[in-house]
Motif scaffolding. Structure first.
Motif, PDB file in Angstrom:
ATOM      1  N   PHE A 152     -13.560 -24.714   9.787  1.00 56.28           N
ATOM      2  CA  PHE A 152     -14.829 -24.146  10.242  1.00 56.28           C
ATOM      3  C   PHE A 152     -15.502 -23.326   9.147  1.00 56.28           C
ATOM      4  O   PHE A 152     -16.698 -23.474   8.886  1.00 56.28           O
ATOM      5  N   PHE A 153     -14.754 -22.460   8.507  1.00 59.79           N
ATOM      6  CA  PHE A 153     -15.371 -21.527   7.565  1.00 59.79           C
ATOM      7  C   PHE A 153     -15.963 -22.238   6.356  1.00 59.79           C
ATOM      8  O   PHE A 153     -17.019 -21.846   5.855  1.00 59.79           O
ATOM      9  N   GLY A 154     -15.309 -23.290   5.886  1.00 58.08           N
ATOM     10  CA  GLY A 154     -15.852 -24.034   4.764  1.00 58.08           C
ATOM     11  C   GLY A 154     -17.204 -24.656   5.093  1.00 58.08           C
ATOM     12  O   GLY A 154     -18.116 -24.662   4.256  1.00 58.08           O
ATOM     13  N   ARG A 155     -17.341 -25.166   6.294  1.00 63.17           N
ATOM     14  CA  ARG A 155     -18.607 -25.777   6.687  1.00 63.17           C
ATOM     15  C   ARG A 155     -19.658 -24.719   7.026  1.00 63.17           C
ATOM     16  O   ARG A 155     -20.858 -24.927   6.810  1.00 63.17           O
ATOM     17  N   ALA A 156     -19.224 -23.601   7.579  1.00 58.54           N
ATOM     18  CA  ALA A 156     -20.165 -22.594   8.068  1.00 58.54           C
ATOM     19  C   ALA A 156     -20.682 -21.660   6.981  1.00 58.54           C
ATOM     20  O   ALA A 156     -21.757 -21.068   7.129  1.00 58.54           O
ATOM     21  N   LEU A 157     -19.923 -21.512   5.901  1.00 55.97           N
ATOM     22  CA  LEU A 157     -20.253 -20.493   4.903  1.00 55.97           C
ATOM     23  C   LEU A 157     -21.680 -20.570   4.368  1.00 55.97           C
ATOM     24  O   LEU A 157     -22.339 -19.532   4.223  1.00 55.97           O
ATOM     25  N   PRO A 158     -22.239 -21.759   4.073  1.00 55.83           N
ATOM     26  CA  PRO A 158     -23.617 -21.796   3.557  1.00 55.83           C
ATOM     27  C   PRO A 158     -24.649 -21.207   4.515  1.00 55.83           C
ATOM     28  O   PRO A 158     -25.732 -20.808   4.080  1.00 55.83           O
ATOM     29  N   ALA A 159     -24.332 -21.145   5.802  1.00 51.46           N
ATOM     30  CA  ALA A 159     -25.283 -20.610   6.782  1.00 51.46           C
ATOM     31  C   ALA A 159     -24.727 -19.365   7.464  1.00 51.46           C
ATOM     32  O   ALA A 159     -25.096 -19.045   8.595  1.00 51.46           O
ATOM     33  N   TRP A 160     -23.860 -18.640   6.757  1.00 44.76           N
ATOM     34  CA  TRP A 160     -23.133 -17.533   7.386  1.00 44.76           C
ATOM     35  C   TRP A 160     -24.059 -16.443   7.927  1.00 44.76           C
ATOM     36  O   TRP A 160     -23.776 -15.824   8.952  1.00 44.76           O
ATOM     37  N   ARG A 161     -25.183 -16.206   7.285  1.00 42.96           N
ATOM     38  CA  ARG A 161     -26.100 -15.142   7.724  1.00 42.96           C
ATOM     39  C   ARG A 161     -27.179 -15.649   8.683  1.00 42.96           C
ATOM     40  O   ARG A 161     -27.996 -14.858   9.147  1.00 42.96           O
ATOM     41  N   THR A 162     -27.190 -16.934   8.940  1.00 40.81           N
ATOM     42  CA  THR A 162     -28.251 -17.473   9.799  1.00 40.81           C
ATOM     43  C   THR A 162     -27.667 -18.137  11.048  1.00 40.81           C
ATOM     44  O   THR A 162     -27.744 -17.593  12.145  1.00 40.81           O
ATOM     45  N   ASN A 163     -27.059 -19.331  10.886  1.00 40.63           N
ATOM     46  CA  ASN A 163     -26.535 -20.039  12.053  1.00 40.63           C
ATOM     47  C   ASN A 163     -25.288 -20.855  11.694  1.00 40.63           C
ATOM     48  O   ASN A 163     -25.316 -22.092  11.662  1.00 40.63           O
ATOM     49  N   PRO A 164     -24.165 -20.186  11.426  1.00 37.85           N
ATOM     50  CA  PRO A 164     -22.968 -20.918  10.979  1.00 37.85           C
ATOM     51  C   PRO A 164     -22.427 -21.897  12.013  1.00 37.85           C
ATOM     52  O   PRO A 164     -21.939 -22.970  11.662  1.00 37.85           O
ATOM     53  N   ALA A 182     -30.184 -19.964  30.371  1.00 36.40           N
ATOM     54  CA  ALA A 182     -30.179 -21.280  29.732  1.00 36.40           C
ATOM     55  C   ALA A 182     -29.184 -21.272  28.579  1.00 36.40           C
ATOM     56  O   ALA A 182     -28.552 -20.244  28.283  1.00 36.40           O
ATOM     57  N   LEU A 183     -29.044 -22.417  27.933  1.00 34.88           N
ATOM     58  CA  LEU A 183     -28.143 -22.544  26.787  1.00 34.88           C
ATOM     59  C   LEU A 183     -28.878 -22.661  25.464  1.00 34.88           C
ATOM     60  O   LEU A 183     -28.237 -22.748  24.415  1.00 34.88           O
ATOM     61  N   HIS A 184     -30.216 -22.660  25.506  1.00 31.82           N
ATOM     62  CA  HIS A 184     -30.988 -22.819  24.275  1.00 31.82           C
ATOM     63  C   HIS A 184     -32.184 -21.870  24.310  1.00 31.82           C
ATOM     64  O   HIS A 184     -32.728 -21.573  25.375  1.00 31.82           O
ATOM     65  N   ALA A 185     -32.597 -21.416  23.131  1.00 31.67           N
ATOM     66  CA  ALA A 185     -33.837 -20.652  23.030  1.00 31.67           C
ATOM     67  C   ALA A 185     -35.006 -21.583  23.316  1.00 31.67           C
ATOM     68  O   ALA A 185     -35.003 -22.738  22.883  1.00 31.67           O
ATOM     69  N   ASP A 200     -27.727 -20.794  17.511  1.00 28.61           N
ATOM     70  CA  ASP A 200     -27.440 -22.180  17.834  1.00 28.61           C
ATOM     71  C   ASP A 200     -25.924 -22.316  17.868  1.00 28.61           C
ATOM     72  O   ASP A 200     -25.253 -22.169  16.851  1.00 28.61           O
ATOM     73  N   ALA A 201     -25.356 -22.607  19.049  1.00 27.40           N
ATOM     74  CA  ALA A 201     -23.904 -22.627  19.213  1.00 27.40           C
ATOM     75  C   ALA A 201     -23.253 -23.894  18.681  1.00 27.40           C
ATOM     76  O   ALA A 201     -22.015 -23.965  18.601  1.00 27.40           O
ATOM     77  N   GLY A 202     -24.030 -24.909  18.304  1.00 26.54           N
ATOM     78  CA  GLY A 202     -23.434 -26.143  17.810  1.00 26.54           C
ATOM     79  C   GLY A 202     -22.492 -26.729  18.842  1.00 26.54           C
ATOM     80  O   GLY A 202     -22.848 -26.891  20.007  1.00 26.54           O
ATOM     81  N   PHE A 245     -19.968 -25.294  20.110  1.00 24.44           N
ATOM     82  CA  PHE A 245     -19.265 -24.201  20.793  1.00 24.44           C
ATOM     83  C   PHE A 245     -20.014 -23.707  22.033  1.00 24.44           C
ATOM     84  O   PHE A 245     -19.949 -22.534  22.383  1.00 24.44           O
ATOM     85  N   GLN A 246     -20.718 -24.600  22.716  1.00 25.18           N
ATOM     86  CA  GLN A 246     -21.553 -24.198  23.836  1.00 25.18           C
ATOM     87  C   GLN A 246     -20.800 -23.424  24.910  1.00 25.18           C
ATOM     88  O   GLN A 246     -21.246 -22.368  25.357  1.00 25.18           O
ATOM     89  N   ALA A 247     -19.677 -23.948  25.355  1.00 18.42           N
ATOM     90  CA  ALA A 247     -18.968 -23.324  26.476  1.00 18.42           C
ATOM     91  C   ALA A 247     -18.493 -21.924  26.138  1.00 18.42           C
ATOM     92  O   ALA A 247     -18.370 -21.072  27.023  1.00 18.42           O
ATOM     93  N   ALA A 248     -18.247 -21.664  24.862  1.00 21.63           N
ATOM     94  CA  ALA A 248     -17.704 -20.365  24.458  1.00 21.63           C
ATOM     95  C   ALA A 248     -18.768 -19.328  24.180  1.00 21.63           C
ATOM     96  O   ALA A 248     -18.454 -18.121  24.156  1.00 21.63           O
ATOM     97  N   GLY A 249     -20.050 -19.733  23.946  1.00 19.73           N
ATOM     98  CA  GLY A 249     -20.970 -18.693  23.536  1.00 19.73           C
ATOM     99  C   GLY A 249     -22.447 -18.993  23.566  1.00 19.73           C
ATOM    100  O   GLY A 249     -23.217 -18.273  22.928  1.00 19.73           O
ATOM    101  N   ALA A 250     -22.895 -20.002  24.304  1.00 26.86           N
ATOM    102  CA  ALA A 250     -24.299 -20.410  24.209  1.00 26.86           C
ATOM    103  C   ALA A 250     -25.224 -19.776  25.240  1.00 26.86           C
ATOM    104  O   ALA A 250     -26.439 -19.884  25.107  1.00 26.86           O
ATOM    105  N   VAL A 251     -24.692 -19.127  26.267  1.00 30.96           N
ATOM    106  CA  VAL A 251     -25.554 -18.636  27.352  1.00 30.96           C
ATOM    107  C   VAL A 251     -26.498 -17.550  26.854  1.00 30.96           C
ATOM    108  O   VAL A 251     -26.112 -16.658  26.084  1.00 30.96           O
ATOM    109  N   ARG A 252     -27.748 -17.625  27.296  1.00 29.99           N
ATOM    110  CA  ARG A 252     -28.741 -16.572  27.078  1.00 29.99           C
ATOM    111  C   ARG A 252     -29.407 -16.320  28.416  1.00 29.99           C
ATOM    112  O   ARG A 252     -29.691 -17.246  29.185  1.00 29.99           O
ATOM    113  N   SER A 253     -29.644 -15.050  28.745  1.00 29.81           N
ATOM    114  CA  SER A 253     -30.041 -14.737  30.111  1.00 29.81           C
ATOM    115  C   SER A 253     -30.809 -13.423  30.157  1.00 29.81           C
ATOM    116  O   SER A 253     -30.717 -12.589  29.249  1.00 29.81           O
TER     117      SER A 253
END
Length: 361
Positions: free
Chosen positions: A141-153, A219-222, A244-246, A248-256
């Motif tokens: 995960f970290f190798g793929r996420a690092l380029p977007a670490w401050r935005t949307n990993p 919802a699950l999306h902005a 953007d949860a990519g 990982f929706q079930a673990a962290g995508a809810v916005r309310s």
């Protein structure tokens, strides 16, 4: 051995009956408002909302270091991060209560029906209770996420890669032998349940949780920058993109909205009459303890701590620019939904302030 789940719960918890409603005096109402104002100020974030329900009577207070937005803060939708797992737990409990699933299904068999599984596979129950033997995140995960670490990993790690990582590499430890908090595991749960039922996770959540509880502001999306709260970096000034949860929706995508979050918690306090009554009662029942010396007891959806008059249930969460705390106390008939728009930082006051507010009544 640590973290072994007990059989899936059913029925009413014996020690969790809510207290009978007691009329609130003018002095008590004023004191509550003062406490809410102090809590909002203590959180030091651009936007903060503390929303309390006592026996169904709601009191909200909002504020923050940023100028007030065009839409009232209490009407915005906030990212709740890992508090989304409380929604996932309730959804799974509903499917089990309705006989759609048992909780004992091997995750690998759900994702790949022709696959042979070993004698001790990671089941859906293991995934939701963080006892699956999976790490917090996939190894790559970290190798793929690092380029977007401050935005949307998380957006850089799609569902297909997450499920493939599990099917290729399996678990690190024997499932059911230890507790380890895992975004990976709960996210995998979402994909396994979707595969087992033939229904997308978002549709399951809408049909089994959001619609039955009347949560129209969840919802699950902005969707609209005018109604979705804007998160900020640790400095409390620099805005960050919508989360953007990519995969990982079930673990962290809810916005309310705070009102929807209160409605969600109020349903847990008073399940009677709800179409999800059985599941709402089930997710209050303890299913595991993390080990000797820990006060942490877990249900399939909540952390459960002792309080003076009875147990306190809660879950916190965070994204790249927002935080949330959800909790309720059946003994006092109190629910708290707190949100803020500043990324978690060292010695951050938000969760501690919200937890203390709920713990002290």
């Amino acid at each position: 051995m640590r973290g072994r789940p007990t059989p899936w719960p059913g029925g009413d918890p014996s020690d969790d009956d809510g207290a009978a409603p007691v009329p609130e005096t003018a002095e008590e109402t004023a004191a509550l408002r003062e406490r809410l104002a102090a809590a909002v100020d203590a959180c030091d974030a651009p936007d903060v909302v503390f929303a309390v329900s006592r026996h169904g009577r709601r009191t909200l207070h909002s504020g923050g270091t940023a100028p007030p937005p065009d839409v009232p803060r209490e009407d915005l939708r906030y990212e709740i991060g890992s508090a989304s797992k409380a929604f996932a737990g309730l959804l799974l409990a509903r499917l089990i209560r309705r006989g759609v699933l048992t909780g004992g299904e091997p995750a690998a068999a759900c994702l790949d029906p022709g696959r042979r599984v070993g004698p001790a596979p990671a089941t859906l129950a293991h995934l939701i209770t963080h006892t699956s033997g999976l790490p917090a995140l996939p190894a790559d995960f970290f190798g793929r996420a690092l380029p977007a670490w401050r935005t949307n990993p998380y957006a850089r790690y799609p569902a297909e890669r997450l499920t493939d990582a599990f099917l290729r590499h399996g678990t690190r430890h024997r499932p059911g032998t230890r507790w380890h908090y895992s975004n990976y595991g709960v996210s995998l749960l979402g994909h396994a349940v979707a595969a087992a039922t033939g229904t997308a996770w978002e549709d399951l959540l809408t049909g089994q949780v959001l619609r039955p509880l009347g949560l129209r502001g969840t919802a699950l999306h902005a969707e609209d920058p005018k109604t979705d709260a804007t998160g900020h970096r640790k400095d409390g000034r620099t805005p960050v993109p919508a989360f953007d949860a990519g995969g990982f929706q079930a673990a962290g995508a809810v916005r309310s909205t705070p009102h929807d979050l209160l409605a969600f918690l109020e349903a847990h306090l008073d399940p009677a009459g709800s179409p999800a009554a059985g599941a709402l009662r089930a997710v209050r029942v303890p299913v595991l303890r993390r080990g000797a010396g820990h006060r942490h007891v877990h249900t399939v959806a909540w952390f459960r701590h002792p309080a003076d008059g009875g147990p306190l249930y809660f879950h916190s969460g965070a994204t790249l620019g927002q935080q949330a705390f959800l909790g309720f106390r059946p003994d006092t008939g109190t629910a708290l939904a707190a949100v803020c728009t500043r990324r978690f930082r060292a010695r951050d006051p938000f969760v501690a302030t919200a937890y203390a507010f709920l713990a002290t009544g």
